[in-house]
Design a protein around this motif. Structure first.
Motif, short mmCIF file in Angstrom:
data_model
loop_
_atom_site.label_atom_id
_atom_site.label_comp_id
_atom_site.label_asym_id
_atom_site.label_seq_id
_atom_site.Cartn_x
_atom_site.Cartn_y
_atom_site.Cartn_z
N ILE A 165 50.29 48.67 49.00
CA ILE A 165 50.00 49.88 48.35
C ILE A 165 49.72 49.39 46.81
N TYR A 166 50.00 48.23 46.38
CA TYR A 166 49.79 47.81 45.18
C TYR A 166 48.55 47.04 44.76
N VAL A 167 47.86 46.63 45.86
CA VAL A 167 46.66 45.95 45.73
C VAL A 167 45.42 46.60 45.04
N GLY A 168 44.84 46.01 44.10
CA GLY A 168 43.80 46.57 43.32
C GLY A 168 44.30 47.47 42.28
N LYS A 169 45.48 47.62 41.95
CA LYS A 169 46.08 48.46 40.84
C LYS A 169 46.57 47.50 39.70
N LYS A 170 46.80 48.16 38.40
CA LYS A 170 47.17 47.26 37.31
C LYS A 170 48.68 47.37 37.38
N MET A 171 49.21 46.20 36.99
CA MET A 171 50.50 46.29 36.70
C MET A 171 50.91 45.51 35.52
#
Length: 584
Positions: A165-171
């Motif tokens: 669910i975190y892939v492709g998102k900024k963190m």
């Protein structure tokens, strides 16, 4: 054209670079020129200005004596590159074999990225990265163009089950480790959350009190309960505090990451262990029981547990009653509750005791059917002299207990098993589970006592034996055993007789031994005592004469001694039963 003749061609035309200047002029011009150039060092990053762009290269001026070329494909991350733009480049060579200045923007970006990463590590600053993909044990995050590893345990304070669910998102992350040996960078997002939670945690702990209702998220499940994150503080919701009803595992009613409301039940002085409850937020089901529920009421429910001593019937979630094994059947012989019910059975029962304050209830199943001892036909069905068949349920030293039907037991005294055999223990005659035919000797409905006999099914053979073994008659007998007092003899028809030691003397003066079969004379016969006394010596000595014994006055029936012993044993049984019922 006439003026051409006046032009000094020698001053204008030169044969080489720098000619036409004096030595002093050339040195002065070289110094001026060098003053406009930067001193550059190879393998460093420097800022330059784009002065031209063609199909293949970008021409960059870094203030050196010559411009440098950078392949155009190294600027693909920029939407457009045009003259006048400032860019950072890496000086690979001041001058290659062709005399060109070699620059690289790609290497400049890498060097600058590592500088920024080291700076962020030293200053403990926050970096924004892009999660590129998941990998074994965590995520790969792009920071400044460098791939960093974000371990799964460092993503959040709570366990993460789905990394995708975190892939492709900024963190936002912080650099926690740099390994220069293999250019490995480890980052953490959890440390950012932990700092935010510290204040929240301190606030929760400072305001924590019993009875306080909090909202939390289920972070872990075990077979004994659920761990709930209250906002940086963990509490345990025990399985018994989840629901008023019985549950075997929390997953039956709850799920991971679910938001729930809980109430604080207790905590230790350091507030390290916090006990939470969920069922306490709803009214106890005992308080909502029907007002007309009372002793004698019939109830329906589901069996939720079966133990050695009984079973628990759930009338509603949180409302249970115990059905003791003794209340499952009218039979006096306790059996395993599993013989009557199993978990999941939906059955009906009768309320035997009810304490709403203590929230306790005892139930019975056998009360749904009529007590066999109170049936109208009991007195006639089991009248004295009637014959019945039953199952041997228990053996004792004085007799055996026979179950004629469920709830109707009777005692067969050991003396009422056989007319002829002297039985010391009932196990010599029958075993538990055998079927035995009996006759009723006595019935006491009020005290629930039933005396039974097996030998009474046949006529008393001693009436016949009196004529077969008259005093003075001689019979062939076998010595079965001997002791100091005399010997036990086996007579015809399976009877036993007795001979004293002085009556065992043979004609030659020796003693009769065990196993010998010899003639014996009847010296005494007692029908009432079922006793026959014999003598071998009397068969050859005339002075040894039988003694005629008068019969003792007794009732004609042989039931009197049986009845006395039977009732006494039944009294012992009643006392035993009372003790067992008192332990329920």
């Amino acid at each position: 054209m006439s003026n051409n003749s006046d032009f000094n061609w020698e001053n204008f035309e030169t044969k080489g670079f720098g000619e036409g200047y004096s030595k002093e002029q050339r040195e002065q011009m070289a110094a001026m020129y060098e003053g406009t150039l930067n001193e550059i060092t190879e393998k460093e990053v420097i800022k330059g200005t784009v002065v031209g762009v063609n199909d293949k290269d970008v021409i960059i001026n870094i203030g050196f004596k010559s411009d440098g070329l950078v392949p155009l494909n190294e600027f693909r991350d920029l939407e457009s590159i045009k003259p006048g733009d400032e860019v950072e480049v890496f000086i690979e060579e001041q001058e290659n074999a062709l005399g060109q200045l070699i620059l690289s923007r790609k290497k400049a970006k890498i060097v600058k990225a590592w500088q920024d990463i080291e700076s962020a590590f030293e200053n403990d600053s926050v970096i924004e990265g892009l999660v590129k993909r998941r990998t074994k044990g965590g995520l790969i995050v792009d920071i400044y163009g460098v791939e960093a590893f974000l371990p799964g345990s460092q993503i959040d304070v709570k366990p993460i089950r789905d990394f995708d669910i975190y892939v492709g998102k900024k963190m936002e992350v912080k650099v926690v480790k740099i390994n220069h040996a293999n250019d490995n960078v480890v980052v953490s997002h959890k440390v950012l959350i932990e700092k935010d939670l510290e204040k929240q945690k301190a606030e929760i702990l400072n305001n924590l009190e019993k009875g306080q209702v909090l909202e939390g998220v289920i972070k872990n499940m075990t077979n004994f309960g659920v761990f709930i994150d209250l906002g940086g503080v963990d509490g345990l919701l025990h399985i018994t505090d989840i629901s008023w009803g019985r549950i075997n595992h929390p997953e039956e009613v709850l799920q991971l990451d679910q938001k729930v409301q809980v109430v604080v039940l207790d905590f230790d002085d350091d507030k390290k262990r916090i006990s939470l409850g969920m069922k306490q937020l709803t009214a106890h089901p005992w308080d909502s029981l029907a007002a007309n529920l009372e002793v004698g009421s019939r109830v329906k429910g589901k069996i939720v547990n079966v133990a050695d001593y009984g079973a628990f019937l759930e009338l509603a979630p949180g409302v249970e009653g115990l059905i003791h094994v003794s209340e499952m059947s009218w039979s006096q012989h306790l059996r395993n509750p599993a013989d009557f019910v199993k978990v999941g059975d939906e059955i009906e029962a009768v309320v035997l005791t009810l304490d709403k304050e203590e929230r306790k209830m005892s139930l019975g199943i056998k009360q749904l059917t009529e007590d066999p001892w109170t049936k109208e036909d009991m007195a006639t069905k089991y009248a004295v002299g009637t014959k019945h068949k039953g199952v041997v349920r228990n053996l004792t030293n004085f007799g055996l207990f026979l179950e004629l039907e469920e709830g109707i037991d009777g005692l067969v005294h050991v003396s009422d098993l056989s007319w002829t055999k002297k039985i010391k223990h009932p196990s010599e005659f029958v075993k538990v589970g055998d079927e035995l035919e009996v006759a009723v000797l006595e019935l006491d409905v009020e005290n629930r006592r039933l005396a039974l006999g097996h030998k009474q099914l046949e006529e008393n053979p001693w009436d016949t034996f009196e004529t077969v073994f008259p005093v003075g008659s001689v019979h062939k007998c076998t010595v079965v055993s001997k002791n100091d007092k005399g010997a036990v003899l086996e007579l015809p028809y399976g009877l036993e007789g007795f001979a004293t030691s002085k009556n065992l003397e043979k004609e030659d003066g020796s003693q009769v031994e065990v196993g010998e079969s010899l003639d014996f004379k009847v010296m005494e016969f007692s029908k009432d005592d079922k006793r026959i006394v014999l003598s071998h010596t009397a068969t050859f000595k005339e002075d040894v004469k039988p003694v005629a014994k008068k019969a003792t006055k007794k009732k004609e029936t042989t039931q009197e001694p049986v009845e006395k012993s039977t009732l006494g044993d039944l009294d012992a049984l009643a006392e035993l039963k009372e003790k067992m019922e008192g332990k329920k």
